[in-house]
Design an enzyme around this catalytic site. Structure first.
Site, PDB file in Angstrom:
ATOM      1  N   HIS A  25       0.831  -1.207   0.000  1.00 19.08           N
ATOM      2  CA  HIS A  25       0.000   0.000   0.000  1.00 19.08           C
ATOM      3  C   HIS A  25       0.870   1.265   0.000  1.00 19.08           C
ATOM      4  CE1 HIS A  25      -3.611   2.398   1.081  1.00 19.08           C
ATOM      5  NE2 HIS A  25      -2.730   3.139   1.737  1.00 19.08           N
ATOM      6  N   GLU A  26       1.820   1.315   0.923  1.00 20.36           N
ATOM      7  CA  GLU A  26       2.659   2.516   1.030  1.00 20.36           C
ATOM      8  C   GLU A  26       3.592   2.653  -0.167  1.00 20.36           C
ATOM      9  OE1 GLU A  26       1.865   4.644   3.113  1.00 20.36           O
ATOM     10  OE2 GLU A  26       0.585   3.382   4.383  1.00 20.36           O
TER      11      GLU A  26
END
Length: 378
Positions: A25-26
């Site tokens: 996600h990051e």
């Protein structure tokens, strides 16, 4: 020693799965930010005190923090991990600093950076599902009635052995697994089935009964069932293209089921006691890991979809909240005021924490946690 082994058997799979999902996600935020020329100051897996870390050649601090329940990237010009602007610093930036500041990028660039996190969660899930369906196989049991349980909703509706389910409420059914998933979220709600019987297509309306079903985490959950059995579970390996198509269908089914469940909570047809928090997910991860690492990989894909979807909810503090603010900015021609954004983030924080507490309370009631803890020491 037994306690340590049991504890590790739940914590390690949970931390590994969550760390991979958070990293993906990051990485979505980070990658698009870098392409847009934004300086990334911190890439953190986890929150709280740093355990260890390093700087890369671009000056980004990559670190692992003590609380493994999320992560964040901090851009140049951010005040904190939520990417709210440091207004004092932003106002005094030089022209060179503005070129690498997140908050000086165009509206489209900022929206793309924020959207990239949830988007890559969906892409990651599709890739994982596709790999599993190509290399191992997809559960692909034909939606054919093998047996009808006496006194069940299926018997009351007139379903017979040999019937092939073609669709449910107009939604095409390819696999028995899809039918089971569709029925599970529609207890006590009429479902219009199209059925192929003896070469002819007929319509049948069935009302699933609400049944207590083991949830795999030591408790039970109330799901809809119509009472049919199949001859067994088949696994079908697909070519890469077909596997990708089926992976997209699987990902969409997770999204659709989530919205269906939330909608039924809102209209009072379901309670929220089936929502799981970190404890429930940890228990589920440990149980799945004990039975099959392939099951753990599949669970990771499902959780990746869930995290991507949750982050798109229009709640300030989440990615969807930022996108909501950007949408308002696009309409107004200027950003919301500092005070409005501050109140928005406070409300968002309160909502997120309330959901966290509620889901954790569900876990404590459903596991049940005291039996779970006792089991760790056994």
């Amino acid at each position: 020693m037994d306690f340590i082994a049991n504890f590790a058997g739940y914590v390690i799979p949970f931390v590994v799965v969550l760390t991979i999902i958070v990293f993906v996600h990051e990485l979505g935020h980070y990658s698009v930010a870098r392409r847009c020329g934004v300086k990334v100051e911190v890439f953190s897996i986890g929150f709280g005190p740093e355990l260890f870390g390093w700087y890369d050649k671009h000056g980004t601090r990559w670190k692992v923090s003590a609380v493994p329940l999320g992560g964040y990237v901090k851009f140049f010009g951010d005040a904190d991990a939520t990417s709210s602007a440091d207004n004092g610093a932003v106002a005094t930036m030089t022209e060179a600093e503005k070129k690498v500041s997140f908050h000086h990028k165009t509206l489209g660039q900022r929206a793309a950076i924020v959207f990239a996190g949830p988007a890559i969660n969906f892409i990651f899930a599709i890739l994982v599902y596709a790999a599993l369906f190509s290399l191992v196989g997809q559960p692909f049991t034909p939606p054919v009635v093998g047996d009808v349980v006496q006194g069940s909703a299926a018997e009351n509706a007139g379903l017979r052995a040999g019937d092939r389910i073609l669709s449910a409420d107009g939604t095409g059914i390819q696999r028995f697994e899809e039918l089971r998933s569709y029925v599970a979220l529609r207890a006590e709600t009429p479902i219009a089935l199209r059925v192929l019987r003896d070469g002819s297509e007929i319509g049948v309306t069935v009302v699933p009964l609400r049944v207590d079903v083991p949830d795999g985490a030591g408790g039970t959950q109330k799901l809809g069932q119509i009472g049919i059995r199949t001859t067994g579970i088949d696994f079908v390996r697909h070519d890469p293209l077909t596997a990708t198509v089926q992976a997209v269908r699987e990902t969409w089914q997770v999204v659709a089921n989530t919205f269906t469940y939330l909608g039924r909570i809102i209209n009072g047809k379901e309670s929220g006691d089936q929502l799981s928090g970190p404890l429930g997910i940890a228990k589920m991860s440990g149980d799945v890991a004990k039975s099959s690492w392939l099951g753990l990989v599949s669970l990771m894909a499902t959780l990746s979809v869930a995290i991507g979807l949750i982050n798109l909810f229009p709640v300030p503090m989440l990615d969807g909240g930022h996108l909501l603010f950007y949408g308002i900015e696009a309409v107004r021609g200027r950003p919301l005021g500092e005070r409005a954004q501050e109140y928005g983030f406070r409300i968002g924080f309160a909502l997120v924490m309330s959901l966290f507490v509620f889901a954790t309370w569900n876990d404590l009631n459903r596991l049940p946690i005291f039996n779970f803890l006792t089991g760790l020491f056994s």
